[in-house]
Enzyme design. Structure first.
Site, PDB file in Angstrom:
ATOM      1  N   LYS A  86       0.825  -1.087  -0.032  1.00  0.00           N
ATOM      2  CA  LYS A  86       0.185  -0.063   0.025  1.00  0.00           C
ATOM      3  C   LYS A  86       1.005   1.067   0.092  1.00  0.00           C
ATOM      4  CE  LYS A  86      -4.485   0.150  -0.082  1.00  0.00           C
ATOM      5  NZ  LYS A  86      -5.515  -0.676  -0.621  1.00  0.00           N
ATOM      6  N   GLY A  87       0.493   2.244  -0.525  1.00  0.00           N
ATOM      7  CA  GLY A  87       1.082   3.598  -0.442  1.00  0.00           C
ATOM      8  C   GLY A  87       0.180   4.824  -0.014  1.00  0.00           C
TER       9      GLY A  87
END
Length: 1029
Positions: free
Chosen positions: A578-579
């Site tokens: 995830k970013g």
């Protein structure tokens, strides 16, 4: 006054003996000659005399000094009226009188300012010592105000150019100060819009008329070259020119409008740091959205600073750092405590790192954690609240900054420690001779890690400050690669090894962490396996308080999202990732996203262009590929990211870099169009009906997430139950006898919210309450005071057989409100829950409902259809050449190819098969255990078992058995792709790490789904025998 103009001769090299660009000493801007100057002077004399402030016998002398001796450019006299000039002469005379009464000419301060009421121009004149940044008086804020008022807000529609000069003469016969004059004018671009072709735009077609009148051909040639480079690059273009026969240097910097802020004023601090001063500065704007700054720099006479022949390259290099972080509180006007730009930028990065990773919890929290039982929902909530409180109170941004300011010498040593690992000593650099920054490194004796730690420990008595400085050392030791020393960049990025994360806070160690810092944002990317995929989320803040909370919790939110993603990604090759991107208040979200992506690509593609993208020091030592997907706020940006990766040279992986791309133009596979996520959710709903012998048309249902969304619309279109309530962003729709399905289908197909529902289709006890409404009377007689408040708690209001959350905020049902879903008789509001939206329930809330016999399936099992679809979109991008991808995946005349249609059908079939297989596995295990273990727990154990087995298989030699490998790959890769490209070609093209992940995920998932979480090694032996078939 004229400024020396470079007539471009040649680009020669990078050290002081062979300058970058040698140019002839010629005027670069023609100085306008104001023909009406003498007539104006006479009017000014009359005006000054009429005021009576200056004795009549002195008037002529003061006016003459102002016009002839100060050396103010004719631009000023041409732009200003005689009344304004008279006022300025009176102000100058008054300032001289004030300095005289103090018997100190050095106290003479001039501050003349005029901003046109219509916003067309502005003039600023103040006293200025060459080579020094003013820390008080008008000069201290003048350039920052020009940035804020005129330069930063400039757009192609409304832009401002700037000319600024230092006066040739002094203020008076007794005071040696010079004046700095700034002239701001609104740009007048061509009325006919020029055709913009990146890299080929003709400069005259996009230039301001005043600029064209004043710029010489040689300036136009230089700016044309810079403009062409800016158009084809994402970062700044920085060039230095040596003016022939002088020690003067011309610094020219081009960049896209809005790409940085407060940059012009920050540049003054930069060259002053190296004892340089400017004679003329220009900021030119162009109608194609490009800004070019030009500064003429000279060495201060009798200065002990390094010669300009060396320091100009330092200014050039550090301007790129300043471009990323112009508003840096650790880069101060020159003083004993001040840092060079590199050290100040390092201090800023360490400051941000410390905000997230100072060990805020400490032994007290650990003791409490050992005493409390985390599986008890109440205890878990108490621990969570204490954790948040510790983070709010222990280390604030301000206290960390104070510690950094308090120990400048230690920060300098820490920077050297960082630079000794990451300063590139490439072959190119060694040819050119060490840069000034490297020479500066050599003047500070580098300490070993142990010596440095010991010095910090002995120098810092305060424990909290000690922890801050220790975090800098932790940062240094865990950076594997960074773009810090790259010549052009738009944000700073660091690839971190995550071993520094404390287990008490982060029990599962990620595979890798990327840390990105920009002027108007910060961000992370966390992945739990080498091959991993997940969405990039923009975390927006409503106000300053909300921003502070988001800032404190950013890494934790990212970690939790990536961890949850890894549970969901259990039966696909990519692990969880995830970013997150946190824009500052008022920042442009898309610009933050673009900088984040570009800075990360800096660390994925080896630099090969001297002066632009040089090779980095790579302590990781292996190629990395990241796979990004859409998330909150970034769905419309996936196309740009893929195309940008291609522009940056990622020819082999740009097609797979992002998922969620536009289907028609970039071959993406949209989840909503094909109902990908909803298909897996649907298998759980149908599975419950099948196992319990239920008829769908008899089932009542409540749904969050309306017909305007992906999950909400597809849930409506795929189901045939009796939906009694739908809650979405627009309000609450309820009908106890079942909402009219034909009307719902109509809204779902049009992608409209329930706010558009035709209320005439409701029964007498049905209602629609919109969020903007107040004092609404329901059929029961109840008054709804506020529609938004009603909507926010409506999911706790209705009773039905089935609840399918398809939208809503994370943790909408949590420990504080979960009892609202239990009636006074202890009976749950719902019999069955299939969690479509991510994290809608907290873990405690799920377990609480399951204790009361609710059949609940959690998000990481139910809504994995979307990640499966994205995974297979990635596979197509990796497997197909650019030519094949263009022909097979991108639409022709708005229509998909036969290959694309068949590939989509393959994806849908795989989603349905995987979801059905996991449902059967969970149901079977729950039954085998006599329904004593919650399905939520079984689901987590299943995900963990799958992930562990997959990791084990990736490291085993089973993949090396060719018959088994080929047998698995033939089944794991969609048939349409194998038939089109051929298995042998696919195995040659797919990266080895990806093949191992694909093989391992397929084997692990099919084995566990068939034999269950408690399968034995004997079971695996029998299973493995059939792999080669």
């Amino acid at each position: 006054m004229s400024t020396p103009e470079p007539a471009y001769v040649a680009r020669l090299g990078l050290n002081s003996k062979t300058p970058l660009n040698l140019v002839k000493n010629m005027p670069g801007y023609t100085t306008p000659v104001f023909k009406g100057k003498e007539e104006q002077r006479a009017l000014v004399e009359e005006e000054v005399a009429s005021k009576g402030f200056i004795p009549r016998e002195l008037v002529a002398g003061e006016v003459n000094w102002f016009y002839s001796n100060l050396g103010i450019d004719d631009t000023y006299f041409q732009n200003e009226s005689h009344e304004v000039i008279s006022d300025h002469i009176l102000a100058l005379f008054g300032a001289k009188i004030m300095a005289y009464t103090k018997h100190d000419p050095s106290t003479l301060v001039i501050d003349l300012e005029r901003i046109d009421e219509r916003g067309n121009s502005a003039t600023f004149i103040h006293s200025s010592a060459p080579g020094l940044t003013s820390t008080e008086g008008p000069g201290a804020t003048c350039e920052a105000r020009i940035d804020e008022l005129f330069l930063d807000p400039s757009t192609p529609e409304k832009a401002y150019r700037l000319e600024t000069f230092r006066s040739a003469g002094s203020i008076s016969a007794t005071a040696s100060q010079q004046l700095r004059c700034y002239f701001v004018t609104k740009c007048d671009f061509p009325k006919t819009k020029a055709e913009i072709v990146p890299g080929q735009t003709e400069i005259r077609s996009v230039s301001d008329s005043n600029f064209l009148e004043r710029a010489t051909k040689n300036t136009l040639d230089i700016y044309q070259k810079v403009m062409s480079n800016v158009e084809t690059r994402h970062g700044p273009v920085i060039e230095v020119y040596e003016v022939e026969g002088t020690r003067k240097r011309r610094l020219v910097i081009g960049y896209k409008m809005g790409a940085t802020s407060r940059f012009f004023s920050a540049l003054s601090n930069l060259y002053h740091f190296y004892s340089l001063y400017s004679t003329g500065k220009y900021v030119e704007q162009f109608a194609n959205g490009i800004t070019i700054i030009s500064i003429y720099l000279n060495p201060l006479p009798n200065s002990s600073a390094p010669p300009i022949e060396n320091s100009i390259y330092q200014v050039m290099k550090e301007a790129s750092l300043l471009f990323c972080l112009p508003d840096n509180p650790f880069f101060l006007p020159k003083s004993a405590e001040s840092h060079a730009v590199q050290e100040a930028t390092y201090a800023y990065c360490g400051w941000v790192f410390a905000q997230h990773f100072c060990n805020r919890l400490g032994p007290a929290y650990l003791q409490l954690k050992n005493v409390l039982n985390e599986s008890d929902p109440t205890h878990a909530e108490v621990l969570n609240n204490i954790k948040r409180r510790f983070r709010e109170e222990t280390f604030t941004r301000e206290s960390i900054a104070q510690a950094i300011h308090a120990y400048p010498n230690l920060i300098r040593l820490l920077y050297v420690n960082f630079a000794m690992s990451h300063y590139p000593q490439s072959a190119e650099a060694s040819k050119l001779g060490p840069t000034l920054s490297y020479q500066r490194l050599q003047t500070v004796q580098p300490l070993s890690d142990e010596e440095l730690y010991d010095k910090i420990r002995r120098s810092v008595p305060n424990k909290q400050e000690l922890q801050v400085l220790e975090s800098f050392l932790i940062f240094n030791k865990h950076v594997l690669k960074t773009n810090f020393y790259q010549s052009t960049k738009v944000a700073l990025s660091f690839r971190l090894t995550p071993e520094f994360l404390p287990e008490v806070e982060y029990p599962k160690t990620p595979f890798g962490v990327f840390f990105v810092i920009g002027n108007e944002f910060r961000g992370f990317h966390i992945r739990f396996r080498d091959v991993a995929r997940g969405g990039i989320r923009l975390v927006m803040s409503r106000n300053r308080e909300n921003y502070s909370i988001n800032q404190r919790m950013l890494f934790d939110e990212n970690y939790n999202l990536a961890s949850t993603q890894s549970l969901k990604n259990k039966d696909i090759p990519e692990g969880g990732a995830k970013g997150t991107i946190l824009p500052s208040l008022g920042a442009h979200p898309r610009r933050c996203f673009e900088k984040y992506v570009d800075a990360i690509i800096d660390l994925l593609i080896p630099g090969q262009t001297p002066g632009i993208k040089e090779p980095l020091v790579d302590l990781f030592g292996k190629p990395e590929i990241l796979f990004f997907g859409p998330d909150e706020g970034t769905a419309e940006m996936m196309d740009w990211a893929a195309l940008h990766a291609r522009e940056r040279g990622a020819e082999t992986w740009w097609k797979s870099f992002t998922t969620g791309k536009t289907a028609a133009t970039l071959g993406g596979v949209p989840h909503d169009t094909y109902g990908m996520t909803s298909r897996s959710i649907r298998q759980y709903v149908l599975g419950i009906y099948s196992k319990l012998g239920l008829r769908e048309k008899d089932i009542t249902k409540v749904q969050t997430g309306g017909p305007d969304g992906d999950l909400g619309s597809n849930e409506i279109l795929l189901s045939s139950d009796k939906t009694i309530a739908i809650i979405d962003g627009s309000g609450v729709l309820h009908d106890p006898v079942g909402i009219n399905r034909a009307e719902l289908i109509k809204l779902a197909k049009a992608r409209l919210t329930v706010g558009h529902f035709d209320v005439s289709k409701l029964s007498e006890n049905g209602y629609l309450v919109k969020v903007e409404q107040h004092d609404v009377k329901l059929p029961s007689g109840e008054i709804v005071l506020d529609g938004t408040d009603f909507r926010n708690t409506a999911h706790l209001r209705f009773k039905a057989d089935l609840f399918v959350p398809c939208g809503g905020r994370p943790e909408s049902v949590n420990i504080s409100n979960m009892n609202a879903l239990i009636d006074e008789d202890g009976k749950p509001y719902f019999k069955y829950v299939v969690e479509g939206a991510n994290l809608f329930f907290t873990q405690q809330a799920r377990l609480h409902l399951e204790k009361r016999k609710v059949v609940l399936f959690k998000d990481s099992s139910t809504n994995k259809g979307g990640v499966t679809s994205s995974s297979l979109e990635v596979l197509a991008g990796l497997a197909l050449s650019t030519e094949e991808y263009t022909n097979l995946m991108i639409f022709k005349d708005g229509k998909p190819s036969t290959f694309y249609q068949n590939y989509v059908k393959d994806i849908q079939a795989i989603i349905v098969d995987n979801a059905a297989a996991e449902f059967q596995c969970l149901w079977k295990e729950h039954t085998r255990l006599g329904e004593t273990k919650p399905r939520t727990q079984i689901s987590d154990e299943l995900s963990s078992t799958l992930n562990s087995l997959q990791a084990e298989l990736e490291g085993s030699d089973l993949f090396d058995d060719e018959p088994s490998r080929r047998g698995v790959m033939r089944r794991a890769i969609p048939k349409t792709l194998v038939d089109e490209i051929g298995l042998d070609t696919l195995l040659k093209r797919l990266p080895d790490a990806y093949q191992r992940a694909l093989f391992s995920s397929y084997v692990a998932a099919h084995f566990i789904y068939k034999y269950g979480v408690n399968a034995s090694s004997v079971d695996f032996f029998h299973f493995a025998k059939d792999l080669a078939k």
